[in-house]
Motif scaffolding. Sequence first.
Motif, PDB file in Angstrom:
ATOM      1  N   SER A  45       0.816  -1.218   0.000  1.00  0.00           N
ATOM      2  CA  SER A  45       0.000   0.000   0.000  1.00  0.00           C
ATOM      3  C   SER A  45       0.849   1.267   0.000  1.00  0.00           C
ATOM      4  O   SER A  45       0.461   2.276  -0.584  1.00  0.00           O
ATOM      5  CB  SER A  45      -0.952   0.004   1.197  1.00  0.00           C
ATOM      6  OG  SER A  45      -0.216  -0.036   2.403  1.00  0.00           O
ATOM      7  N   ASP A  46       2.024   1.228   0.620  1.00  0.00           N
ATOM      8  CA  ASP A  46       2.895   2.404   0.619  1.00  0.00           C
ATOM      9  C   ASP A  46       3.492   2.658  -0.764  1.00  0.00           C
ATOM     10  O   ASP A  46       3.605   3.795  -1.193  1.00  0.00           O
ATOM     11  CB  ASP A  46       4.032   2.241   1.632  1.00  0.00           C
ATOM     12  CG  ASP A  46       3.551   2.368   3.062  1.00  0.00           C
ATOM     13  OD1 ASP A  46       2.517   3.032   3.282  1.00  0.00           O
ATOM     14  OD2 ASP A  46       4.203   1.803   3.952  1.00  0.00           O
ATOM     15  N   THR A  47       3.901   1.601  -1.455  1.00  0.00           N
ATOM     16  CA  THR A  47       4.522   1.796  -2.758  1.00  0.00           C
ATOM     17  C   THR A  47       3.499   2.036  -3.862  1.00  0.00           C
ATOM     18  O   THR A  47       3.856   2.523  -4.932  1.00  0.00           O
ATOM     19  CB  THR A  47       5.415   0.600  -3.140  1.00  0.00           C
ATOM     20  OG1 THR A  47       4.634  -0.577  -3.175  1.00  0.00           O
ATOM     21  CG2 THR A  47       6.562   0.444  -2.163  1.00  0.00           C
ATOM     22  N   TYR A  49       1.131   4.111  -3.489  1.00  0.00           N
ATOM     23  CA  TYR A  49       0.684   5.468  -3.181  1.00  0.00           C
ATOM     24  C   TYR A  49       0.811   6.374  -4.412  1.00  0.00           C
ATOM     25  O   TYR A  49      -0.126   7.074  -4.789  1.00  0.00           O
ATOM     26  CB  TYR A  49       1.516   5.975  -1.999  1.00  0.00           C
ATOM     27  CG  TYR A  49       1.524   7.436  -1.726  1.00  0.00           C
ATOM     28  CD1 TYR A  49       0.442   8.056  -1.126  1.00  0.00           C
ATOM     29  CD2 TYR A  49       2.634   8.215  -2.041  1.00  0.00           C
ATOM     30  CE1 TYR A  49       0.462   9.407  -0.846  1.00  0.00           C
ATOM     31  CE2 TYR A  49       2.665   9.557  -1.762  1.00  0.00           C
ATOM     32  CZ  TYR A  49       1.582  10.156  -1.168  1.00  0.00           C
ATOM     33  OH  TYR A  49       1.599  11.487  -0.897  1.00  0.00           O
ATOM     34  N   ASN A  70       0.180  12.465   3.060  1.00  0.00           N
ATOM     35  CA  ASN A  70       0.967  12.313   4.276  1.00  0.00           C
ATOM     36  C   ASN A  70       1.782  13.580   4.523  1.00  0.00           C
ATOM     37  O   ASN A  70       1.838  14.476   3.689  1.00  0.00           O
ATOM     38  CB  ASN A  70       1.856  11.066   4.204  1.00  0.00           C
ATOM     39  CG  ASN A  70       2.829  11.095   3.045  1.00  0.00           C
ATOM     40  OD1 ASN A  70       3.009  12.110   2.389  1.00  0.00           O
ATOM     41  ND2 ASN A  70       3.453   9.969   2.782  1.00  0.00           N
ATOM     42  N   SER A 157       8.731   5.405  -3.057  1.00  0.00           N
ATOM     43  CA  SER A 157       7.979   6.156  -2.062  1.00  0.00           C
ATOM     44  C   SER A 157       8.051   5.516  -0.678  1.00  0.00           C
ATOM     45  O   SER A 157       7.067   5.430   0.031  1.00  0.00           O
ATOM     46  CB  SER A 157       6.521   6.273  -2.517  1.00  0.00           C
ATOM     47  OG  SER A 157       5.858   7.253  -1.781  1.00  0.00           O
ATOM     48  N   TYR A 158       9.213   5.059  -0.310  1.00  0.00           N
ATOM     49  CA  TYR A 158       9.374   4.406   0.979  1.00  0.00           C
ATOM     50  C   TYR A 158      10.627   4.942   1.665  1.00  0.00           C
ATOM     51  O   TYR A 158      11.504   4.197   2.032  1.00  0.00           O
ATOM     52  CB  TYR A 158       9.469   2.882   0.773  1.00  0.00           C
ATOM     53  CG  TYR A 158       8.991   2.066   1.943  1.00  0.00           C
ATOM     54  CD1 TYR A 158       7.645   1.869   2.157  1.00  0.00           C
ATOM     55  CD2 TYR A 158       9.900   1.479   2.812  1.00  0.00           C
ATOM     56  CE1 TYR A 158       7.203   1.103   3.201  1.00  0.00           C
ATOM     57  CE2 TYR A 158       9.466   0.710   3.873  1.00  0.00           C
ATOM     58  CZ  TYR A 158       8.112   0.526   4.058  1.00  0.00           C
ATOM     59  OH  TYR A 158       7.677  -0.240   5.104  1.00  0.00           O
ATOM     60  N   HIS A 159      10.727   6.234   1.723  1.00  0.00           N
ATOM     61  CA  HIS A 159      11.796   6.963   2.396  1.00  0.00           C
ATOM     62  C   HIS A 159      13.118   6.970   1.646  1.00  0.00           C
ATOM     63  O   HIS A 159      14.068   7.574   2.106  1.00  0.00           O
ATOM     64  CB  HIS A 159      12.016   6.469   3.829  1.00  0.00           C
ATOM     65  CG  HIS A 159      10.764   6.388   4.626  1.00  0.00           C
ATOM     66  ND1 HIS A 159      10.000   7.496   4.914  1.00  0.00           N
ATOM     67  CD2 HIS A 159      10.114   5.345   5.166  1.00  0.00           C
ATOM     68  CE1 HIS A 159       8.949   7.130   5.610  1.00  0.00           C
ATOM     69  NE2 HIS A 159       8.982   5.827   5.774  1.00  0.00           N
TER      70      HIS A 159
END
Length: 183
Positions: A45-47, A49, A70, A157-159
Amino acid sequence: MKFPGVIYRRWDLVIYLFSVLVNIGFVVFVFSGLTENQLNTYFNSDTLYLQSIYKDIFLDKSGISGWHLNAAPNFFPDMIFFFIFHKIFGDFILASLVYSIAQYLIILLLIYHLFRFVFRVISLNYLSAANFLMLLFFMVTIKNGDFVFTFYLLSISYHLGAFINTLICLLFTFKYLNLEKKN
């Protein structure tokens, strides 16, 4: 082709470029062998985004109304580059793969420039060795099947965008400090 501030011979340059190509090959090799569980790690779900935002803005043309972004929505480099790759390739899976490769190449390039700032004159052999050491991230997946460790270096998209921005800021800081010494 000469690299300013770098001591090299023709074979050193060939080895350096080979190290970059081997890194790209390892990225493709890791992606080509992902299991279903590893794919679920990569497409979580984070990637997804950025894909969701792209779909709402450009495909469905519904805009971002109703979205709650976010606190750090990854505008640069994640959003800009992913949107460009998605527009070019038209498929979010292929865009994700290309984005991961480009993001990894940006990291290698920034590490190259950081070495050049820290060590004013450096042999391309050391920079090649640094690139070959980066392959250890992929060896974890290849040898043990543990994709999570590699995921952090390839994720969208994960920092990792924040890490790239940190490297860029570090380069700007070194450049600024170098200019201060000259004045």
